[in-house]
Structure formats: C-alpha cells, structure tokens
Design an enzyme around this catalytic site. Sequence first.
Site, PDB file in Angstrom:
ATOM      1  N   GLY C 144       0.836  -1.202   0.000  1.00  0.00           N
ATOM      2  CA  GLY C 144       0.000   0.000   0.000  1.00  0.00           C
ATOM      3  C   GLY C 144       0.866   1.245   0.000  1.00  0.00           C
ATOM      4  CB  CYS C 145       0.210   4.713  -1.103  1.00  0.00           C
ATOM      5  SG  CYS C 145      -1.493   4.894  -0.548  1.00  0.00           S
ATOM      6  CE1 TYR C 146      -1.719   7.961   4.095  1.00  0.00           C
ATOM      7  CE2 TYR C 146      -3.451   6.359   3.691  1.00  0.00           C
ATOM      8  CZ  TYR C 146      -3.046   7.672   3.825  1.00  0.00           C
ATOM      9  OH  TYR C 146      -3.955   8.696   3.693  1.00  0.00           O
TER      10      TYR C 146
END
Lengths: 344, 344, 344, 344
Positions: C144-146
């Site tokens: 995921g990006c986070y």
Amino acid sequence: MMVKVGIINVTGYIGMELARILHQHPQVDVHSITGRSTAGQKLGEVLPHLADMNLTIEPELGEVTLVFSALPHKTSAEAVVAALERGIKVIDISADFRLREAKDYDKWYGFTHPVPQLLGEAVYGLVEFHRNQIASSRLVANPGCYPTSAILALAPAVKEGLIESDIIIDAKSGVSGAGRTLSLRTHFAEVNENVSAYALEGHRHLPEITQELGRLNPALALAVTFVPHLIPMSRGMLTTCYAKVNVGKGSVEEQKKKVLELYTEFYRDEPFVRVVDTPPQTKQTLGTNLCLIHPTIDPRTERLIVISCIDNLIKGGAGQAVQNMNLMLGLPERMGLEGSAVYP
Amino acid sequence: MMVKVGIINVTGYIGMELARILHQHPQVDVHSITGRSTAGQKLGEVLPHLADMNLTIEPELGEVTLVFSALPHKTSAEAVVAALERGIKVIDISADFRLREAKDYDKWYGFTHPVPQLLGEAVYGLVEFHRNQIASSRLVANPGCYPTSAILALAPAVKEGLIESDIIIDAKSGVSGAGRTLSLRTHFAEVNENVSAYALEGHRHLPEITQELGRLNPALALAVTFVPHLIPMSRGMLTTCYAKVNVGKGSVEEQKKKVLELYTEFYRDEPFVRVVDTPPQTKQTLGTNLCLIHPTIDPRTERLIVISCIDNLIKGGAGQAVQNMNLMLGLPERMGLEGSAVYP
Amino acid sequence: MMVKVGIINVTGYIGMELARILHQHPQVDVHSITGRSTAGQKLGEVLPHLADMNLTIEPELGEVTLVFSALPHKTSAEAVVAALERGIKVIDISADFRLREAKDYDKWYGFTHPVPQLLGEAVYGLVEFHRNQIASSRLVANPGCYPTSAILALAPAVKEGLIESDIIIDAKSGVSGAGRTLSLRTHFAEVNENVSAYALEGHRHLPEITQELGRLNPALALAVTFVPHLIPMSRGMLTTCYAKVNVGKGSVEEQKKKVLELYTEFYRDEPFVRVVDTPPQTKQTLGTNLCLIHPTIDPRTERLIVISCIDNLIKGGAGQAVQNMNLMLGLPERMGLEGSAVYP
Amino acid sequence: MMVKVGIINVTGYIGMELARILHQHPQVDVHSITGRSTAGQKLGEVLPHLADMNLTIEPELGEVTLVFSALPHKTSAEAVVAALERGIKVIDISADFRLREAKDYDKWYGFTHPVPQLLGEAVYGLVEFHRNQIASSRLVANPGCYPTSAILALAPAVKEGLIESDIIIDAKSGVSGAGRTLSLRTHFAEVNENVSAYALEGHRHLPEITQELGRLNPALALAVTFVPHLIPMSRGMLTTCYAKVNVGKGSVEEQKKKVLELYTEFYRDEPFVRVVDTPPQTKQTLGTNLCLIHPTIDPRTERLIVISCIDNLIKGGAGQAVQNMNLMLGLPERMGLEGSAVYP
C-alpha cells in the site's frame, strides 16, 4: 555520439523543464547550464528534483553545439548574439526573435531591438508550419504558450478560408505561465480559488498570433480579440476560439463533420497534434508535448468553436524547444518527447 | 415578529447556503427544512458546519409563509404547486419556472411541464430587472448562475442598443456549480489541476440568457454563443462577453470612458451590482451577493469586452434567492446580505 | 523480444498509471487489459490520455507472461488464483496477499480469505527488503502507499535499534489515494480547500506497517499510532514519523549527523530511495518512483523525526509494481522507471 | 454610541480580515487605518474587496479608543508603545508581547526587546484561559495561529493531568498563514499540489505553546515536539496532537467516552470552542471564529489523539483579536463574530 547542448538560465520554469526533458533524451548531453544569481551552486541544491543530473550551474556557457536561452526578453537577445558568434546554434525561448518587425519591439516590449538584422533570419519555431526552415536554421525563436495554442487551433480554419476575419480567442492558463519571478498576482493565497482576466489592453502574445495567422492567409484581414485568463492550477492551457464559419450549406451535423474532417486531415501527419471528437481537458496533456484540438459548430449560431489544450511548459515551451532542437540536429522529431500524460 | 420560512431539500449546495444566510437574517426564522434521504436526522449530523442551527430535517414541509424549493428540476415543479396550494409563497431554485414557453422544457430539459399555466405567472427573479413584479408575486423563479452573470454583464449594452446582435459568452465556473450529486467529472482528482469546456452542443442555461436579454431589446435579433468551462476551484464564476460595439466615432479611450459611464449609470442604484474600472476577480465576491462588472473596449478591434464576477452559490443562487425573499416579504432588499468578501 | 504483460482492471488510478508506465517500458508489451463495466471499449475512449496505446479493453485476460491485478480487495484474490493456475506470474495491487495471517483479513477487511495457503508463498513487494525473494516469486503483493512511505522512513531506525518502541506516524495523502470510486469525501467541492484526519479507529494499512517493521526487528515490541490525513491535491504523500531515539550521548548536531549517516548508508545502493539533508516536498517526487527521506533530531526533545515523500500512485503503487515486475522478469530494476519529477 | 478603533498595517492578511470583521461589527467604527507603502490610497484601490468601507489609508494613526497593531514583530513593539502612551488600548497581532521572558526574544526572534517591562503587563489573548485579565487590560498579545490550535487541543488533557509529558504536535496550515510577503515558498506553482514540513529545528510558535501549556500544569515537565506543515489551500489549520494518556483502566470505549466527556465539560461555556464526536475538517470553520476539537483514544496503543481545526486567519488571528476587543470594551464576547462556515 552524444551532442552537447547548453541551457542559459536553467532556474526558470521553462529552463528546468528543458533540463528534465533533455536529461532523458537519448542523443544529447546537457553539458553546460548557467544561472544568474545561482552560479557556482550544484543544480540539485537549487532544484532538488534535478539532483540526479549532477551538474553545476556556471556563470558562462561552456562548449556546446546548441544552446537554449531561457533568459527574459531583451537580456536574451544579447546572449543569443554571443552564442551565434561562437558558432553555436540557438533556440531562443524568449520573445526576442519571434516578431518580424523591429518596431514591434518598441511598441510591445518597450525596448529598441539590438540586432534587427537577425529578425529576418530567425525562424518562428512552430514546427507544424516551418519544419524545413527550422531544420536548416541556426536561430529559432520558440513560440509563446498562448500563440502555440491559438495558432494550432485556428490555422486550419484560417488557411483553408473557412472563417471570416473576426476572431475571438479566450485563453485560460495555469499560473506557471507567469513564470517564477515573485509577484502578488502569483502569490498562492491571491491566485488560489480565483479566476481573473488580464491584459485587456493587449497582451504581448497578440502580435505573434496575428503575425503567424496572417502568414497563413494574407488575404484575410484578421481582427483578433485575445483575452488571457489566469486559472488556479500550476500547468495547463485551454484556449477557446470563436469565429463565423463558412463551410457550405449543409446541416449543423454535416458542417461539424466537415470541419472535423478538415482539421483531422490538416494535422494527419503531425506527431504532436491530435484532433479529437470530444472536448479535451488540459490534464490530458500534462507532462506531454501534445496539443489536443476539438473543432465544432455552435448549432444555433453556426459559429466555429475550436478548443485546444496544451501543457503550457511543454508544447507551450520546453517540449516545443526540444522538438525544434531535434530538427536542427537532424534527429527524429519525436525523440525524447514520447510518453503519455501524467493523469490524474 | 419573525417570518417563518422553509427550505425544501436543504442538503444540496444552494440549500445549505440558504440555511447559512437565513440563519443570520434578522427578520426570518428557518422553521422547516426537508431532505429526501436524510429526513429524521439533525441538520448538524448531515452538515456539521450548520450544527448551530439546531434543526431536524423533516420529510414534509411545515407551516411557513415562504418556502425555497432547492429540488432538482421536474421534481421541484410538483413541490412548488403543492406549496402554492397551501398559500405559501415560493422561490423556486430549480429551472422549472424560469422559461416562458412550456415547449422549451420538452426541448431543453426533456420533460413535459406539468403546470404550464403557471409559467406566465412566475416572475424571473433577477431583481435588477423585475423588482416590482417580484415584490407582488407569489412565485419567483430564481435565475441560474450562468444567466445571472451573463445577463448582468450584457444588459446595459443590449438595452441601450450599444452592440450588434452577435454575442460570445465564455464563462468559467467553480465546481460547486455542478452540484453535490456524485459524478466522475466532479471527482476531485479528475477536475483538480484541469480545465475543460463542456455542453458545446448547447447548455440548458442558454435559453434563459436569450429570453431575458431578448426582453430588454426585442428589436435586436440576438445570436448568442455560450460556452461554459469548469475551473478547479470550489466557488466563483467569471464570465467574459464579446460583441461588436457602436458607441460613436471617438477614440478608443473615449469609447472606453463612454461605456464605463453608461454601465455605471445603468447600475447606479443597485445595491449588489458594482461597475469597476479594473478587471475584477472572482475571489473579490466570495461569500457575498455582489456582481462585479468591468466593461471595456478592445483597442485594436474596437469590440466590447465585458467581464463579470459572482459567487455562483450566492448571487448565482442562495443570495439572490434571499434578495427575492426580502422583496416578497416587504423587507429591506439588503437585509441579511451585507458583508465583504472572505479574502483571501 | 518483448515480454507480454496484462493489466486486470485498467480503469482505476493505479491501473491507468501501470498502463502509462508500461507503454514506455522498452522490454514489455501491454498485451491484454481488462475492465469490468468498460469491456469492449477502446482504451482511448475511456481514458483519452492513453489513446496512443491503441488497445481494446477485454472482458477476460489474454495470453500473458505476467499480470497486474488492480482489482479491489477480495475480488482480486479470485483473479490472482485464476492467473496463477494458468501459469501466469502475478503482481497483486490489492491488499489480498500482503498480510501473513489469514485471520487478519477477517479482522481488517471483513472477509474470509479464500486461499490462505497462498499467504505464505506471496512475497511482500517492498523491493528494498525482499529483493531476492521477489526475483524468484510467482506471486508478489504490491504494498500500500501508506506502508511504503512509512516503512521506508522507519526501517533504518527500527532495524538498527535506534529508537524505542513508541512510534507516531502522521501521514498526509493526496486525494487520488482514495481511488476513482465516487464518494462524497472525494467530491471536489468537499475536499478542496480542506484537510481532515480519518480512520482514527485504525486504518487498514496499519497491519502492513507493523508486520513489516516487526520483521526487521522482532525484539522491538512496536506500539504504532498511525493517523492518515486527506490533503487537497491530486497526488503525493508526505509521512512524518516520530520516535524516541537512542544514538549515544553526543550533542544534537552530532546525533543529527549520525542519524543522517546511518540512513544514507542504509539506502546507499537503492536506486529509488534518496536520503536528503533538507526537508523534502511531495512535488519533488511527482511522476517518479522515488522515495525521499529526511531524518533529523528535534533539538529540544532529542526525538527522531523522519519525513518521507513519495508519489502515492507510483512508488506507492504502479511504479513499485513495475520495479517488482522487472525483478520477476530478470530485467534491470530501473528499466522504464527513469525520469525526474514533473515540477512544478 | 460607536467606539472608534484603528488598524495599524491593514494590508496584510490579518489586517484585512480585521477590517472585514470590524466593518460588520454593530458597536465599533473603523476610524483610522494605516499602511506603510500604501498611505494616501483609498482602501478599495489596494484591497478591492473592501471598497465598501470607503476609507483612506493614513500614514499615522488617528484618534481611537483601541487599536490593533498588525505590523511584523519588532516593528510592532514600537507602535504599541506609542499607542499606549496616547492612552489607546492595544491588541498586538505580532509576537512582540506574547512571551513572558525578554531573553526569549533574543533567542527566538533575534532582537533585544525594547520594552521588557511591558512583558509582565501584557495579557496573552487566548480568551478561554485569560478572560478576566483581558477584560481589564490595556495591552493584549493576540496568540499565533499554531499556538491557538495546539493549546486549545491540549489544554484539558494537560490541566487535568490526563497525559504524560511527551507531546507530539503535528500541524497542517493553509498558505495564508505565511502572510502576504512574497517568497518562493508561497509562490503559487511551488506550493500548489505540494506538501512539506518546515522549521524542523524549532518554529517560533513553540515557546508560546510550551509557555501557555506549562502555566496550566506547572508540575508537568512538558517535552513538546512541534512540526508545522504547509498545505496547498488558502485558509485553514488542522492540528493533530499525540500523547500517552492515563484515564483509568477501562476499555478503550470507556476511555474514549471519558475523554470526550472531560473535554466537553471543560469547554461547556465557551462560545467559540466546540468539542465534536467525529473528526472535524478545516472547511467546517472557514470564515468563522470557531475551534472544533475532537479527542479520541488510539485503540491499539491507548494513546490520546486530539485533532483541532480553526480558520487560521480568524480564530488564529483577526477573529480572536475581535473577541479580545469585545472583552476590553465591555461588549458581548460574541458580537460581530456570529455566522456559520462558508461551505463548501
């Protein structure tokens, strides 16, 4: 064998876009970059997003085959002359060699042109109309962003005598078009969430537009009204053009079809102009050298409406300059300019 | 003694602005608000910024003297009829009573008008031109945002016969103008950092514009081209109008002066229209019921250019509706609508 | 010889970025793209900025060597299994194979994982920590990006035992991170000119963060608080991390230097992680696969502060996926991912 | 009988907001405004959105009962002294009288305070904690925007001994917080579509925060890390605070409830602080003097998270100053500060 090129005044928005695009170009080497107040610094200190390039900003231009001058107008002319005297080919990003008539510089830019004899030699770098002259020139005047979007939008209609002489050009530009010099009108909180028209008394890009459209059809006595607007976005330019049309007596749908066909045919072989059949959006060109053009007919007034979109810093600046460079160096025109829009 | 008013469909952008403005109005009491999917909820749960109002959204309109219907078109007409039958004065925010001709609803909105007999009675709620009829009406059709900005910009020129019949209206609107209903074209990442033109085949606000401008000067056979554009900001509308002008044979400066004087005189007593001598910006109207208008002459083509700015949700919606309400209730026209723009 | 690859669900933001990046990749050919509601349409009709690719969206995946699944979680797992059974290598963009423990899917995603036996086989595609396993894997779970921004920011400190177990991660994300599915919280006028925190009860990316940081230093009983914020911009993610530090008894300046050296050394050979000595900005990564990291010491509390920046759709999505693909196909890791940020 | 007030340096963002708010205030009359480079001009020429006020910018302050000094720090102190000597009550918008210790001005602002004897007399104008002293003071130091949002968010927890001494304050501010002075970091194209942290070595608002929180609970040896971030929006500030909590041994839900009750009780009678049970958004405060506060417990680490939102130019500036003025003039505290947020 890489060709050595230089950028004079790399720290403005067009200058840094030139550096970015040229850094990925397979046949050229950015060999020398200059800046005024930043000479001596590493490029990555001044522009962290270009740290990869590992270059130092110099006070004077080094040995290169071709140089881009991204200086402001008036100052640029001097740098251009100096480079030409050294036998360096020049693409001038400023307005200093765009206009044919020396007196227009007094009128529109408020200075007396220092080398009027070069104005006849310089080629207006809108590739779509001057491809051959550019290829053999040593001095190309890279067009302004507004003229690029307006001329590409109107050229087929003007050249083919499709429209009458009254033309309205209503242009919408992202704020980067105003450059990197500080001013209240580009201060974030002033321009964000805001739209305004400006230069109602006449914008400096107008004489470029009329000069180049006029060349396409000298018989048409153009009466152009051009109003630029500032839009709260960093990049992108959308230009909406209006004119009375004469495409025969068919129905509106037939006229629309005819205009679309004519435009499509006109730009058929152009690598960076795409005629589209739905209204384009500026974001569809972001990061590319593309110009999207949508011609249509207002069904009630049977007026021609043409909408064009460009990235003002690329097709309206650095990308077009690289397109010119490719021609001047005998390289494939698309080289280093491929790639789709960064969307969303 | 406070007047009880209601808002049908408070949860759209105009509905919530009505609630905000009316909450500060010294002479009315927002007594009843309705919503479709939100009935039964506290207003502050659905719209936290209005938690202070301490109201509950109801399924049906309560007992009020005047109601604003902020329903979508077609649905609104039914609610309007029901309210009128109960003896309630109505300001319809939708388009359902703006057009004079029932057949225009078939053509532009795709439905057969359910109560065409009311179209003659309804008053078009652009106060600047219908003040007296509004004051005595029980049904006012609140104008669209584009028509408000375009008609106010062009009315003096049209009425005084200053221009020829060919008119171009190039309008730029913030995204809230598209409402609160979800769609890809109002999805943040799609519209942010983007400009586009739309409705090139004809926007629904066009017949309002031609109808109302036509009334001002029936002798002028208007040929209006209207192109709306979507701008990446929440609020604000700037409209640029172009037309051939005829203000006598003076110099451009004299013509400019004459036009400015004529416009200034035309709107001299209007509390919410301000003619300005420099190009206005949308942000200068944010949060206000003002329309700023700047007329000028293109010095090269001697064309009239008029630029107007409004907050599309206030003078283009809720504020204008409250201005209408004040007249219908016999209250001072400015009441509840004072205050300068929230800038920056 | 070009390798044929496919993209399942090309019409989301990561899907379209994959198409864009792969289209410029010199060694792969986007051979098959699928969409759910758009099957049968030309890619350019649905996504005009990709019209150059001249592809048709198909209902079913064609013959490819490797596929990216950009479906939502739960749905993706099924597509992944089907592809693996056909002998196709898979990079799953969804969360379906990121977590080691099947029960975490019940807890965090609300569904029972259909193929828990594959969870042990899938490799977490954060190249910087699993390069070798990725190269030999047939199933990679793209992070995921986070998690990408947070793990890269904290990994050196966690692995080297530099910090205590209490960690605060305060992340700021552009709105494209919320995807292309319509919702009121991504409606332009709602999120523009607005900042908000969300998922305070626990965001689905938290278990990824703790799982991967935990692997780096199992002895450290991490207590991570993670709060994501929505920022009014299309792209970009900035993550600010806070933790108590233990780098010896030197002065603050000495501690800063030590931390900077340790981070620089840690990522010395990473092509896409750059440790910088001034606070980075998200825009410096826009359009690139870079992660910029700035570690420093709060001079008063001697706490470690680490700031990281990525383009959430590239290093936080499509770019990282292509980096994974390069490894899985035995291609140079940087291939197709060069280029500086599109700035400004 | 209207009270005459003045604004020194009306042309900055706080100055112009003061003018806007005071113009609508029913009990005061903006009698005198000054500017430095703009003296002699009409206010409406410099700030068109305030043209209604019909005031002229003067070089020197006229006869008023109370004055707001919106000068930059250091310069402001001199103007404050001059006004006090004339018997005029002063609200200083600058930082010049916020800190108790004269030496802090050397340390944080780089100048020797010219009138240290006034530092003890000046009252810190955070009304919620110093209401009575403000009412009887002749010199009030209006708080900074970051301190306002952070102190209001943390005060209940600090005062009630709910948290341990380690506090993280991660703040996100709209760009207007950086003022109207031109700089590259507030140049539109640089800050738009961009997020960055700054002042990592220590922001000037930190000593205000620690000074005021320290007064609330001198026994707690606070260790505050404060990191401000610049957000691409004009107005709004969201502050996220983190601290270890001690609210007894209940479940997370019980702790949440307890914290929410404690905060609600703490601010029960405050007209401009609203404790909310869902995460607030900055836009919900736009144009208002409100501070929205949401305290919660991270369910995994049992850490306190408090989020506060303000309009940085109103409760973080001009609105708070008017709130102070109302107290100093014996007027109702809410006067001139009513009204809901301008949303969207």
